[in-house]
Design a protein around this motif. Sequence first.
Motif, PDB file in Angstrom:
ATOM      1  N   VAL A 173     -54.430 -59.328 -31.897  1.00 35.57           N
ATOM      2  CA  VAL A 173     -54.835 -58.240 -30.991  1.00 35.57           C
ATOM      3  C   VAL A 173     -53.902 -57.038 -31.166  1.00 35.57           C
ATOM      4  O   VAL A 173     -54.357 -55.887 -31.211  1.00 35.57           O
ATOM      5  CB  VAL A 173     -54.848 -58.732 -29.526  1.00 35.57           C
ATOM      6  N   GLU A 174     -52.625 -57.308 -31.313  1.00 29.37           N
ATOM      7  CA  GLU A 174     -51.665 -56.206 -31.475  1.00 29.37           C
ATOM      8  C   GLU A 174     -51.965 -55.406 -32.748  1.00 29.37           C
ATOM      9  O   GLU A 174     -51.984 -54.171 -32.729  1.00 29.37           O
ATOM     10  CB  GLU A 174     -50.246 -56.772 -31.535  1.00 29.37           C
TER      11      GLU A 174
ATOM     12  N   SER B 294     -55.076 -53.435 -32.484  1.00 29.27           N
ATOM     13  CA  SER B 294     -54.937 -52.299 -31.560  1.00 29.27           C
ATOM     14  C   SER B 294     -54.114 -51.165 -32.141  1.00 29.27           C
ATOM     15  O   SER B 294     -54.216 -50.033 -31.663  1.00 29.27           O
ATOM     16  CB  SER B 294     -54.257 -52.745 -30.261  1.00 29.27           C
ATOM     17  N   THR B 295     -53.300 -51.454 -33.142  1.00 25.68           N
ATOM     18  CA  THR B 295     -52.370 -50.416 -33.612  1.00 25.68           C
ATOM     19  C   THR B 295     -52.520 -50.041 -35.081  1.00 25.68           C
ATOM     20  O   THR B 295     -52.158 -48.927 -35.452  1.00 25.68           O
ATOM     21  CB  THR B 295     -50.911 -50.884 -33.401  1.00 25.68           C
TER      22      THR B 295
ATOM     23  N   ARG C  97     -62.185 -55.259 -25.888  1.00 25.13           N
ATOM     24  CA  ARG C  97     -61.051 -54.606 -25.222  1.00 25.13           C
ATOM     25  C   ARG C  97     -60.291 -53.705 -26.198  1.00 25.13           C
ATOM     26  O   ARG C  97     -59.869 -52.610 -25.850  1.00 25.13           O
ATOM     27  CB  ARG C  97     -60.108 -55.666 -24.620  1.00 25.13           C
ATOM     28  N   VAL C  98     -60.156 -54.200 -27.436  1.00 24.40           N
ATOM     29  CA  VAL C  98     -59.432 -53.403 -28.443  1.00 24.40           C
ATOM     30  C   VAL C  98     -60.195 -52.106 -28.727  1.00 24.40           C
ATOM     31  O   VAL C  98     -59.613 -51.015 -28.729  1.00 24.40           O
ATOM     32  CB  VAL C  98     -59.244 -54.216 -29.747  1.00 24.40           C
TER      33      VAL C  98
ATOM     34  N   GLY D 191     -59.950 -49.734 -25.947  1.00 24.11           N
ATOM     35  CA  GLY D 191     -58.590 -49.280 -25.638  1.00 24.11           C
ATOM     36  C   GLY D 191     -57.961 -48.392 -26.690  1.00 24.11           C
ATOM     37  O   GLY D 191     -56.987 -47.700 -26.407  1.00 24.11           O
ATOM     38  N   ARG D 192     -58.504 -48.381 -27.909  1.00 25.53           N
ATOM     39  CA  ARG D 192     -57.840 -47.582 -28.956  1.00 25.53           C
ATOM     40  C   ARG D 192     -58.036 -46.097 -28.701  1.00 25.53           C
ATOM     41  O   ARG D 192     -59.129 -45.651 -28.370  1.00 25.53           O
ATOM     42  CB  ARG D 192     -58.375 -47.967 -30.342  1.00 25.53           C
TER      43      ARG D 192
END
Lengths: 113, 539
Positions: free
Chosen positions: B208-209, B212-213, B238-239, B242-243
């Motif tokens: 997930v990290e 997301s990044t 969610r990713v 959220g980005r």
Amino acid sequence: MTGLVILGVVAMVGVGAGVAYWRMGPGCKHGHAALFRGLCGVHGLDGASRRLLRQVGQHHGVNPLARLFIEPRWLEPKPLEPAFADRREQLAVLREQLFGGADPSSTAISRRW
Amino acid sequence: MNDSLRATFLYLTKTQNDVAVEVLLGGIDSPDPVIREASVRSLLERREPAGHREIFRRLRTFDARLRASVAQRPDRLLGPVGEAMSDPARCAAACEAIVEYRLYDVLPALITAVETEGPEVERIAKSILGLAEAFYGELSAPADQPRRRDMDNTRQKITTALEESVKRFGRHGRKEIVEAFLLVAKPQNAVFRYQLQQSQDPISAAIVEILSTSARGGVLRLLLGFLEDPMMPQAIKRVIAGRNDARFVESFVQTAGAKPSKGVAETLALFDSFAWAKPSSEVLDQLSETAQACAAGVLTASAIKRPELLGVLERLLKQGKVPARRAAIQAVADIEDPRAAAMVIRALNDEDAGVRAGAIVQLRPRKVPGALSLMIRMADAPQPEIREALHKALPEFNLRQFLVGVDALEPAFRAAAGGLVRKIDPEAVPQLAAEMERLSPVRRRRAIVAADAMDVVRSLETQVIKLLSDEDHMVRIEAARALAECGTKPSWEALRDALLDRSVVVQEAAEQSLERISRMLLEEIRDGQDSANLEEAAT
């Protein structure tokens, strides 16, 4: 009968020795001498040319001799004067055979050497 | 390369005599680039590891040409690179070569080296990532079909090797391996989906990290692969929501498109918010004009709440680039809200005609007070988009409608309405010409009246002159009256002939028109003389 056997053995030993000599010498496919011979064959060099090339190599101390085929500088006329002055024409023919029709860049470089 | 040298190198390449390697190694040092390159190529063609080892040893000193030669046979570096991996002194060179020459076959060895925590573990981990990124680069580049098959096999091998290591994440904890895996994995990859669901597991958090990044193309591709999957895992949803980085948002909205397909729209409908979809979002300004325009379409297809949606659309209308403003005004069209109506009225002052046109068509459906007069004031706009929009927004101002009621209109209003029809209906003049050919004399006469009211008699002079000889005297009367507007020689001659018409009323109409033309000509002559006198007096 015994004589025939002895003759046969002698013949076999002779043939074996011949083959061994051929493989170690002119018929050998490995080693620097064989590589030199092979390259001479590729360029269709006759006995005189091969001898001349070998002499040039010895003159410059080139080892192995096969390097002469990919390093045109050894056949440049100037460094070979005066030892090869009488064979200038032969050398020119040999250089033409090994590096003849060279593209301009490689000729220019070999001249600089 | 000339024929003699070519023959030499061909022999040195093919001969079974292994001392050829020694000669060729000397050739690498030749000052002649042709001989150097030929020596390297021959050494790579030959099987002797000594030659390959020497090439690897000198790799960092090679120029671009020699490196390109090495790239033709990168498999020859596998041996020396494998040997160098365990040697700290040569590991850096090995890692460089692995990435530069895309030695995918070394990947399992690299993974083992990372998992066993050797001295160069950081460098090797980066190489794994570099290798995966290089492979993704190859995947995204267009390739021919046979190559594509090779790529599929390679992808399978790389993915399998990385999958196994990802499963052991708990032991090695290397995020580079996880990211490398995400670069090449497909959205439907079973290991990826399974590991993602292990919410208590560190691997899930790592995935997930990274999702997301990471701004790497392969990771973005993986995320965007879920755009047509309404059953996407919650973590992915969610990713995506959220980005908030420009690179992702740009790819996301462009992939979804300005008009999302049915499948994509279905997925977008699952989202009730996006981190970037805020009126204050700076990311919106960083997007390209195409992406900004797509953003409006994406938001409209999503389940985002109306106030938020209007907020972003308002922002795009105020500060967006032209395509974005056009897309925003169109996106507003389906929203019945006083705020939306206010946005439409503001958009009427936009500098872009396309945006104004988008607003014009929304004025009447929204029952904006004074909409009709607003639009009539725009009828003189020269932009074709505006005229088209007015034509759509004012359907009653077309020739057909005008012809029906033209006789009943007061002369003053007839001219005003005719002028509007001329400006708004682009087909009016050609339709009038056709109308003048109708069988019905009533329709022919109305066409002349309408042409007169629309002030287009000059454009239709030939047709009107023809109607001066019409069999119906009512048509001839109107034609004679209308030709007074022309004042040209053909019209004058036609009217002069009409003085001999069998109908007295037509004769009178022609006479009046001729008088009118004469008056106009006289006035013109007088005006000309006046101005000449003025000039004379002045000099």
